[in-house]
Structures are given as C-alpha cells and as structure tokens.
Design a protein around this motif. Structure first.
Motif, PDB file in Angstrom:
ATOM      1  N   GLU A   1       3.850  -9.481  -5.695  1.00  6.94           N
ATOM      2  CA  GLU A   1       4.591  -9.790  -6.922  1.00  6.94           C
ATOM      3  C   GLU A   1       3.884 -10.849  -7.768  1.00  6.94           C
ATOM      4  N   GLY A   2       4.075 -10.765  -9.072  1.00  4.26           N
ATOM      5  CA  GLY A   2       3.542 -11.775  -9.965  1.00  4.26           C
ATOM      6  C   GLY A   2       2.032 -11.722 -10.077  1.00  4.26           C
ATOM      7  N   ARG A   3       1.460 -12.853 -10.506  1.00  4.31           N
ATOM      8  CA  ARG A   3       0.011 -12.956 -10.681  1.00  4.31           C
ATOM      9  C   ARG A   3      -0.528 -14.023  -9.737  1.00  4.31           C
ATOM     10  N   HIS A   4      -1.817 -13.878  -9.367  1.00  2.58           N
ATOM     11  CA  HIS A   4      -2.433 -14.825  -8.455  1.00  2.58           C
ATOM     12  C   HIS A   4      -3.938 -14.779  -8.666  1.00  2.58           C
ATOM     13  N   TRP A   5      -4.605 -15.922  -8.433  1.00  5.04           N
ATOM     14  CA  TRP A   5      -6.050 -15.983  -8.671  1.00  5.04           C
ATOM     15  C   TRP A   5      -6.835 -14.994  -7.819  1.00  5.04           C
ATOM     16  N   SER A   6      -6.278 -14.569  -6.685  1.00  2.99           N
ATOM     17  CA  SER A   6      -6.993 -13.638  -5.806  1.00  2.99           C
ATOM     18  C   SER A   6      -7.252 -12.289  -6.468  1.00  2.99           C
ATOM     19  N   GLU A   7      -6.554 -12.013  -7.563  1.00  5.10           N
ATOM     20  CA  GLU A   7      -6.803 -10.762  -8.285  1.00  5.10           C
ATOM     21  C   GLU A   7      -8.214 -10.724  -8.865  1.00  5.10           C
ATOM     22  N   LEU A   8      -8.848 -11.898  -8.991  1.00  6.92           N
ATOM     23  CA  LEU A   8     -10.236 -11.942  -9.461  1.00  6.92           C
ATOM     24  C   LEU A   8     -11.193 -11.420  -8.397  1.00  6.92           C
ATOM     25  N   LEU A   9     -10.764 -11.467  -7.134  1.00  9.59           N
ATOM     26  CA  LEU A   9     -11.619 -11.060  -6.021  1.00  9.59           C
ATOM     27  C   LEU A   9     -11.251  -9.697  -5.458  1.00  9.59           C
ATOM     28  N   LEU A  10      -9.976  -9.383  -5.495  1.00  8.97           N
ATOM     29  CA  LEU A  10      -9.477  -8.177  -4.842  1.00  8.97           C
ATOM     30  C   LEU A  10      -9.172  -7.101  -5.864  1.00  8.97           C
ATOM     31  N   ASP A  11      -8.799  -5.943  -5.356  1.00 10.89           N
ATOM     32  CA  ASP A  11      -8.579  -4.760  -6.191  1.00 10.89           C
ATOM     33  C   ASP A  11      -7.144  -4.702  -6.699  1.00 10.89           C
ATOM     34  N   GLY A  12      -6.987  -4.535  -8.009  1.00 11.43           N
ATOM     35  CA  GLY A  12      -5.677  -4.282  -8.577  1.00 11.43           C
ATOM     36  C   GLY A  12      -4.888  -5.540  -8.861  1.00 11.43           C
ATOM     37  N   LYS A  13      -3.622  -5.338  -9.206  1.00 12.71           N
ATOM     38  CA  LYS A  13      -2.695  -6.428  -9.506  1.00 12.71           C
ATOM     39  C   LYS A  13      -1.287  -5.957  -9.186  1.00 12.71           C
ATOM     40  N   GLY A  14      -0.346  -6.896  -9.189  1.00  9.28           N
ATOM     41  CA  GLY A  14       1.038  -6.555  -8.909  1.00  9.28           C
ATOM     42  C   GLY A  14       1.573  -5.516  -9.871  1.00  9.28           C
ATOM     43  N   GLU A  15       2.305  -4.541  -9.332  1.00 11.50           N
ATOM     44  CA  GLU A  15       2.852  -3.443 -10.142  1.00 11.50           C
ATOM     45  C   GLU A  15       4.349  -3.318  -9.869  1.00 11.50           C
ATOM     46  N   ARG A  16       5.151  -3.552 -10.871  1.00 17.04           N
ATOM     47  CA  ARG A  16       6.602  -3.583 -10.679  1.00 17.04           C
ATOM     48  C   ARG A  16       7.158  -2.248 -10.205  1.00 17.04           C
ATOM     49  N   SER A  17       6.633  -1.140 -10.716  1.00 19.08           N
ATOM     50  CA  SER A  17       7.146   0.162 -10.285  1.00 19.08           C
ATOM     51  C   SER A  17       6.842   0.397  -8.812  1.00 19.08           C
ATOM     52  N   THR A  18       5.652  -0.017  -8.371  1.00 20.32           N
ATOM     53  CA  THR A  18       5.292   0.093  -6.959  1.00 20.32           C
ATOM     54  C   THR A  18       6.223  -0.746  -6.106  1.00 20.32           C
ATOM     55  N   GLN A  19       6.477  -1.963  -6.525  1.00 18.78           N
ATOM     56  CA  GLN A  19       7.339  -2.874  -5.764  1.00 18.78           C
ATOM     57  C   GLN A  19       8.769  -2.342  -5.678  1.00 18.78           C
ATOM     58  N   ARG A  20       9.246  -1.741  -6.750  1.00 13.31           N
ATOM     59  CA  ARG A  20      10.604  -1.199  -6.740  1.00 13.31           C
ATOM     60  C   ARG A  20      10.718  -0.059  -5.735  1.00 13.31           C
ATOM     61  N   ILE A  21       9.756   0.851  -5.744  1.00  6.41           N
ATOM     62  CA  ILE A  21       9.777   1.966  -4.791  1.00  6.41           C
ATOM     63  C   ILE A  21       9.652   1.455  -3.364  1.00  6.41           C
ATOM     64  N   ALA A  22       8.741   0.495  -3.156  1.00  6.06           N
ATOM     65  CA  ALA A  22       8.547  -0.054  -1.811  1.00  6.06           C
ATOM     66  C   ALA A  22       9.821  -0.732  -1.316  1.00  6.06           C
ATOM     67  N   ARG A  23      10.498  -1.469  -2.190  1.00  7.42           N
ATOM     68  CA  ARG A  23      11.745  -2.129  -1.786  1.00  7.42           C
ATOM     69  C   ARG A  23      12.788  -1.112  -1.360  1.00  7.42           C
ATOM     70  N   ALA A  24      12.937  -0.049  -2.152  1.00 10.68           N
ATOM     71  CA  ALA A  24      13.957   0.952  -1.855  1.00 10.68           C
ATOM     72  C   ALA A  24      13.649   1.679  -0.547  1.00 10.68           C
ATOM     73  N   LEU A  25      12.409   2.097  -0.358  1.00  9.77           N
ATOM     74  CA  LEU A  25      12.042   2.817   0.861  1.00  9.77           C
ATOM     75  C   LEU A  25      12.172   1.923   2.096  1.00  9.77           C
ATOM     76  N   THR A  26      11.742   0.679   1.975  1.00 10.42           N
ATOM     77  CA  THR A  26      11.849  -0.252   3.095  1.00 10.42           C
ATOM     78  C   THR A  26      13.307  -0.503   3.448  1.00 10.42           C
ATOM     79  N   THR A  27      14.133  -0.678   2.439  1.00  7.59           N
ATOM     80  CA  THR A  27      15.557  -0.909   2.675  1.00  7.59           C
ATOM     81  C   THR A  27      16.192   0.286   3.361  1.00  7.59           C
ATOM     82  N   ALA A  28      15.914   1.490   2.856  1.00  4.79           N
ATOM     83  CA  ALA A  28      16.474   2.700   3.464  1.00  4.79           C
ATOM     84  C   ALA A  28      16.044   2.825   4.916  1.00  4.79           C
ATOM     85  N   PHE A  29      14.765   2.573   5.178  1.00  2.00           N
ATOM     86  CA  PHE A  29      14.212   2.716   6.522  1.00  2.00           C
ATOM     87  C   PHE A  29      14.849   1.716   7.492  1.00  2.00           C
ATOM     88  N   LEU A  30      14.942   0.460   7.080  1.00  2.00           N
ATOM     89  CA  LEU A  30      15.496  -0.558   7.968  1.00  2.00           C
ATOM     90  C   LEU A  30      16.996  -0.367   8.185  1.00  2.00           C
TER      91      LEU A  30
END
Length: 271
Positions: free
Chosen positions: A209-238
């Motif tokens: 979530e959010g922004r962080h300096w590590s995005e200068l080194l690593l691939d990609g950045k935080g994506e709200r749509s991805t986080q929303r899907i991940a939250r829903a799937l994780t919640t359903a699974f648990l």
C-alpha cells in the motif's frame, strides 16, 4: 450471501466488515510490529503476516485492518527490515507472533485467539517465510501468499511439507519473482489443498500500500485494484478455512475479473 455470484461476494468482502477495529503494537509484548483486532470477541481466528523485502509493515495496514473488521485478528512483525532480510528468521517471528496472539488476552482482556484457528500469510519474501512457518508449525490451518518468492531455506522445498490449505496469488507482470519459478512452483509442490490465482497486469509491489522509496529499486508500485481483490480473496479464504463460513464459496470457486483461477487441487475445505 448464499446464492450470490462471485462478483457480488467480491464486492461485499472488498468493503470493511461489521466489526469495530482496535489497533495495537506488538512491541508491548516484546516483538516490534502491528496488530489489529476486532473490538471484542473470544476464540477468534488469527493470521500472522510477513512483509516483503525492504517493505515496512505499515504498507499492509489496510489489509490488517480489513481482516480485523471481518473478525480476524491480524498481526505483522516488524522485523527483518534490512537488505539482508532472513526468511528463516522472519518465519520464526511469524510463529512467535502466533504464540503471542494465542498466549495473551488482547485489548482490555476481552479478546482471545483460538489455537485451532491460525493462519500465516505474506508478500514477496514474507510469503516465502509464511510457507516456511507453515511447514514447521502444525497449528497453522491456512496459508496465503502474495507474489511469493523463493527463499533460503527453500520455500519450494518447504511447500512439500505443508498440509494446510494454501491460496497463492501471483502477480502476472512480476519481474522480481516471476510466477513460473516462484508462486506457481510453490503451488505445484504444495502438499495440502491448494489454489493458485494470477492477477494480470500486477507487478511485484502491487500488493503493497501507498508509496515507498523501495519502488526505485524494485518492480512496480502499489495498486489499489490489486489490493482490493487481494483483501477480498484473503478474507473469503480465511473465513472459510478458520470459521467454516460457506457463504463466501462463490468467490473461492470461480474466476473473477482481475484474479483468474489458474489451478486448484483438492477442496480447500470440507463442504
């Protein structure tokens, strides 16, 4: 939610749940990190979450809060933050976090965790650490990984010893831990019931979530749509694995836009 479509369940679980949420600090019990709980409840399920390489635990606050709003105690140890991160030590910290959650009353004493309702989860190397933790802790009933990466010791080797149910979410555009050699390989080696989903267009850091300096080194950045899907799937699974709630099965059983069901072996839970 019985009889509802996968999309309807996704929409429901993508929103905060009915429980007021409390936030705490694991440092109060000797381990740095965050813990979120429902405001009250005895015998609750719990999950310990491992952060990704170079990622602060604060980049997963919304996920932890979301799970707590649905009745799951969620904690993330804030250890192994440096570039020489040890998956082995983080794995031990995840198990210690479960010890803490099950060993003390939380909040003002009105919150407790059931030792039979435990899970581990994680992102990137934290996902690999979660696999290591599950392989070494028979209490773990469910494992969730986001863009899991191979680790030392090997998460792939550990997956062959995990009998708990696993949900692995792979980032389709991950150039740090490409799915074929990481999440897909771990899912294929999994001993217990397992499901693999791919999120097309998502980069390695899409789950953070959010922004962080590590995005200068690593691939990609935080994506709200991805986080929303991940939250829903994780919640359903648990909720399905730890509380036996079947009303979320439509989401776990089908493709949804943005999270293709690539592979499943065995029922994730008894019907």
């Amino acid at each position: 939610m019985s009889g509802y479509s996968a999309k309807q369940v996704l929409d429901q679980l993508g929103r905060p749940g009915p429980h007021p949420v409390l936030r705490g600090d694991l440092a109060l019990v000797g381990l740095p990190g965050l813990v979120y709980t429902p405001a009250s409840g005895l015998g609750l399920p719990a999950v310990a979450f491992g952060h990704g390489w170079l990622q602060p635990v604060e980049r997963y606050r919304a996920l932890l809060r979301h799970l707590a709003s649905w009745g799951v105690v969620a904690a993330a140890p804030g250890t192994q933050r440096g570039p020489l991160m040890s998956a082995r030590l983080l794995s031990g910290n995840l198990r210690t976090t479960l010890d803490v959650l099950t060993g003390v009353r939380l909040g003002d004493g009105g919150i407790s965790v059931d030792t039979e309702r435990l899970a581990v989860a994680g992102h990137s190397m934290g996902g690999g650490a979660a696999v290591l933790a599950a392989a070494d802790d028979s209490r773990v009933r469910a494992v969730v990984t986001f863009a899991a990466s191979e680790t030392r010791p090997s998460a792939l080797d550990a997956a062959r010893r995990v009998t708990a149910a696993g949900l692995h979410l792979a980032a389709g555009e991950d150039r740090i831990a490409p799915p074929v050699g990481h999440a897909e390989a771990i899912a294929d080696a999994w001993q217990g019931p397992v499901q693999l989903r791919s999120l097309p267009g998502t980069g390695h850091l899409g789950f953070a979530e959010g922004r962080h300096w590590s995005e200068l080194l690593l691939d990609g950045k935080g994506e709200r749509s991805t986080q929303r899907i991940a939250r829903a799937l994780t919640t359903a699974f648990l909720l399905r694995l730890l509380r036996g709630e079947k009303q979320w099965d439509a989401l776990l059983d089908h493709d949804v836009k943005g999270a293709r069901l690539d592979y499943q072996r065995g029922p994730l839970a008894r019907r």
